[in-house]
Design a protein around this motif. Sequence first.
Motif, PDB file in Angstrom:
ATOM      1  N   MET A 181       0.659  -1.199  -0.019  1.00 26.04           N
ATOM      2  CA  MET A 181       0.155   0.062   0.017  1.00 26.04           C
ATOM      3  C   MET A 181       0.699   1.107  -0.026  1.00 26.04           C
ATOM      4  O   MET A 181       0.344   2.285   0.299  1.00 26.04           O
ATOM      5  N   LYS A 182       2.030   1.085  -0.084  1.00 18.53           N
ATOM      6  CA  LYS A 182       3.013   2.260  -0.382  1.00 18.53           C
ATOM      7  C   LYS A 182       2.851   2.925  -1.774  1.00 18.53           C
ATOM      8  O   LYS A 182       2.302   2.331  -2.744  1.00 18.53           O
ATOM      9  N   ILE A 183       3.294   4.283  -1.614  1.00 17.94           N
ATOM     10  CA  ILE A 183       2.818   4.932  -2.870  1.00 17.94           C
ATOM     11  C   ILE A 183       3.488   4.464  -4.250  1.00 17.94           C
ATOM     12  O   ILE A 183       2.737   4.377  -5.174  1.00 17.94           O
ATOM     13  N   GLY A 186      -3.897   0.347   7.061  1.00 14.10           N
ATOM     14  CA  GLY A 186      -3.111   0.820   6.102  1.00 14.10           C
ATOM     15  C   GLY A 186      -1.859   1.593   5.952  1.00 14.10           C
ATOM     16  O   GLY A 186      -1.732   2.212   7.011  1.00 14.10           O
ATOM     17  N   HIS A 187      -0.882   1.232   5.132  1.00 11.64           N
ATOM     18  CA  HIS A 187       0.501   1.637   5.549  1.00 11.64           C
ATOM     19  C   HIS A 187       1.113   1.974   4.073  1.00 11.64           C
ATOM     20  O   HIS A 187       1.141   0.952   3.377  1.00 11.64           O
ATOM     21  N   THR A 188       1.156   3.154   3.491  1.00 16.69           N
ATOM     22  CA  THR A 188       1.119   4.393   4.130  1.00 16.69           C
ATOM     23  C   THR A 188       0.503   5.457   3.013  1.00 16.69           C
ATOM     24  O   THR A 188       1.189   5.308   2.013  1.00 16.69           O
ATOM     25  N   ALA A 247       1.243   9.043   2.847  1.00 20.44           N
ATOM     26  CA  ALA A 247       2.239  10.051   2.650  1.00 20.44           C
ATOM     27  C   ALA A 247       3.549   9.677   3.329  1.00 20.44           C
ATOM     28  O   ALA A 247       3.538   9.621   4.367  1.00 20.44           O
ATOM     29  N   TRP A 248       4.718   9.871   2.473  1.00 23.63           N
ATOM     30  CA  TRP A 248       6.075   9.296   3.405  1.00 23.63           C
ATOM     31  C   TRP A 248       6.766   9.884   2.238  1.00 23.63           C
ATOM     32  O   TRP A 248       6.639   9.877   0.741  1.00 23.63           O
ATOM     33  N   HIS A 249       8.002  10.037   2.733  1.00 20.46           N
ATOM     34  CA  HIS A 249       9.238  10.655   1.725  1.00 20.46           C
ATOM     35  C   HIS A 249       9.873   9.361   1.150  1.00 20.46           C
ATOM     36  O   HIS A 249      10.584   9.366   0.078  1.00 20.46           O
ATOM     37  N   TYR A 255      -0.392   9.071  12.681  1.00 15.28           N
ATOM     38  CA  TYR A 255       0.757   9.445  12.677  1.00 15.28           C
ATOM     39  C   TYR A 255       1.854   8.424  13.091  1.00 15.28           C
ATOM     40  O   TYR A 255       1.731   7.832  14.044  1.00 15.28           O
ATOM     41  N   ASN A 256       2.686   7.834  12.341  1.00 16.07           N
ATOM     42  CA  ASN A 256       3.479   6.927  12.441  1.00 16.07           C
ATOM     43  C   ASN A 256       4.990   7.041  12.426  1.00 16.07           C
ATOM     44  O   ASN A 256       5.561   7.818  11.497  1.00 16.07           O
ATOM     45  N   ASP A 257       5.583   6.804  13.252  1.00 16.11           N
ATOM     46  CA  ASP A 257       7.284   6.967  13.165  1.00 16.11           C
ATOM     47  C   ASP A 257       8.090   6.116  14.143  1.00 16.11           C
ATOM     48  O   ASP A 257       7.599   5.483  14.810  1.00 16.11           O
TER      49      ASP A 257
END
Length: 302
Positions: free
Chosen positions: A46-48, A79-81, A83-85, A168-170
């Motif tokens: 489910m990553k971009i 669901g992951h994720t 919006a992410w760099h 928010y996940n980190d």
Amino acid sequence: GTTLGSAAARTGRYFGTAVSAGKLSDSVYTGILSREFTMITPENEMKIDATEPNQNQFSYGNADRIVNQAASQGARMRGHTLAWHGQQPGWMQSMEGAALRQAMLNHITQVATHYRGKIYAWDVVNEAFADGGSGARRDSNLQRTGNDWIEAAFRAARAADPDAKLCYNDYNTDDWNQAKTQAVYRMVQDFKSRGVPIDCVGFQSHFNSNSPVPSNYQTTLQNFTGLGVDVQLTELDIEGSGTAQANNFRTVTQACVAVSRCTGMTVWGIRDTDSWRASGTPLLFDGNGAKKAAYTAVLDAL
Ligand code: XIL
């Protein structure tokens, strides 16, 4: 018999794992998956880069396979994720400014709409804060679209899937005294005070000798829940073996169980051989699918 999922359910919690679509044909893997786990996070699907490999061309096949597996075993989905760099497709990596902001919001809207009603919680934004003592945001193409990109992402996710919990996940946010932890705490506090939709904070919890389980881990979880959000352990793995590893898994599990709004925990893979870590044995089952001492420690602590 007793399983991780049924033990967690006794206190209203879930017990999850990351799943790779490519392993769903492995019967040892799916046997443990369907027996033990009540929540599934797609490890990459489910990553971009997986869901929008070309701009505005969405690709859900592998993620849908995992969602179908979850439905077939009565498990829920994280669901992951959105919006992410990291793991951005090439087209997004080369974007910036207003066009990137619009592409990010479109991505969130499209993907969250596709899975509307099927996701217990979304990691809306992943890893947006810098490591070290600055407490600053991580530099990224998304951050350079403006400091409000995170709240814009959360608002878009809420609009697309109003019933999903938005997290928010980190990582490296486990030690209460670290600047990164404090910075995430202040962001959540600010979001809550201004009505920005946020429901939960995910603690990845990748622990090893460089990044051990902090002694104040439970305090950190408890303090975040004081802001009016749930907390979840979202990507747990702990390097090591034997009794020392089992003790660390016990400590982490006890911390979640002691915090009423710690709603569940997810390990980042099933067998040691499924781990993203290039070496080591950081999970609850060995390469043959046998339960390790760490498994028993977790089960007993739930
Ligand atoms: C990892 C996956 O496990 C690997 O298969 C992939 O090659 C890289 O990403 N933080 C996260 C996860 O939020 O998405 C990462 O997953 C691990 C670190």
